[in-house]
Scaffold this motif. Structure first.
Motif, short mmCIF file in Angstrom:
data_model
loop_
_atom_site.label_atom_id
_atom_site.label_comp_id
_atom_site.label_asym_id
_atom_site.label_seq_id
_atom_site.Cartn_x
_atom_site.Cartn_y
_atom_site.Cartn_z
N GLU A 178 0.81 -1.21 0.00
CA GLU A 178 0.00 0.00 0.00
C GLU A 178 0.85 1.27 0.00
N GLU A 179 0.19 2.36 -0.37
CA GLU A 179 0.71 3.71 -0.30
C GLU A 179 2.02 3.86 -1.05
N ASP A 180 2.97 4.61 -0.50
CA ASP A 180 4.17 4.98 -1.24
C ASP A 180 5.36 4.07 -1.00
N ALA A 181 5.15 2.94 -0.38
CA ALA A 181 6.25 2.00 -0.16
C ALA A 181 6.81 1.52 -1.49
N LEU A 182 8.07 1.09 -1.48
CA LEU A 182 8.66 0.51 -2.69
C LEU A 182 7.83 -0.69 -3.16
N LYS A 183 7.85 -0.95 -4.46
CA LYS A 183 7.10 -2.07 -5.00
C LYS A 183 8.00 -3.18 -5.54
#
Length: 263
Positions: free
Chosen positions: A70-75
């Protein structure tokens, strides 16, 4: 305490704390949003649980990367040490008020898991894995000793979108033709944890999975004595296409079933 032992303890602490946040909102009127497709849903509980996990990890290792759903965490997983987080694996179960969902936290070094925890608060279970083994609620567990496919249950996992339902059907057919039964808990992390504890004998998909859906569970299985490969039978890594996990004794049978999914 070794550094890896400390990381395993931190993974457990973070997973339990994140799970507690999600549990507080479970079976309430938390709003449900759709992401890329109708079955890809997210809630404020997912976001709040991930934020809690991030806070706990950052307090100990502020300079280490965090990969999260979720959100702006690394993917994607970077080189070096990183933490992999799925705040609610099984959100479709969560929003249907079903109890099988997990908060998953893993630590990897250059992509290889070294510590993991899956907290399933609605079931009162916490699975952890360190250098020495896999544990459920503090008690060591291991994969099933089953060697007879006709006594084994296998799980088709992850999600096949509507335009790939022929693959989903082939996965189910391959299992029921070869094994005693099929299970589908609706959470890949829960499925892998249950395999690690000996409840099932295999988990299969031909999909390239997201790291947060699988890494913690893969470590649980391996540390419990199981085997995890890709569709070619090579050691599974976070960027492999397909995932074939088994108790080891039945891996050839489970791998054969997985290989039929592509058609």
């Amino acid at each position: 305490m070794s550094q890896r032992t400390g990381r395993a303890a931190l993974a457990r602490h973070a997973a339990v704390a994140g799970g507690e946040v999600a549990a507080e909102l479970f079976r309430t009127d938390v709003a449900v949003e759709t992401k890329s497709q109708k079955t890809d849903v997210v809630t404020e509980a997912d976001r709040a649980a991930q934020r809690r996990v991030e806070e706990i990890i950052a307090a100990e290792y502020p300079d280490e990367a965090l990969v999260g759903e979720e959100e702006d965490a690394l993917k994607t997983i970077p080189d070096g040490t990183a933490w992999i987080v799925d705040p609610i694996d099984g959100t479709n179960n969560y929003v249907r008020e079903l109890r099988t969902w997990a908060t998953a936290v893993a630590c990897v070094e250059d992509g290889e898991p070294v510590a993991a925890a899956n907290a399933l608060p609605a079931l009162d279970d916490v699975y952890t894995a360190d250098d020495d083994g896999t544990y459920r609620n503090g008690h060591e567990v291991s994969v099933a000793e089953t060697t007879d496919p006709e006594r084994a249950a296998v799980v088709p996992t992850v999600w096949w979108p509507m335009d790939r339902r022929d693959e989903y059907a082939r996965a189910c057919e391959a299992i029921v033709e070869r094994f005693a039964d099929l299970r589908r808990p609706g959470s890949a992390q829960a499925a892998l944890a249950e395999l690690a504890a000996g409840s099932t004998a295999g988990v299969i998909t031909n999909v390239q999975t997201n790291p947060w859906d699988t890494i913690a569970g893969v470590h649980l299985v391996r540390q419990a004595g199981g085997r995890v490969t890709d569709l070619e039978g090579a050691r599974w890594r976070h960027n492999s296409r397909g995932l074939v996990a088994s108790n080891g004794h039945l891996h050839d049978d489970v791998l054969a079933a997985a290989r039929t999914i592509d058609g």
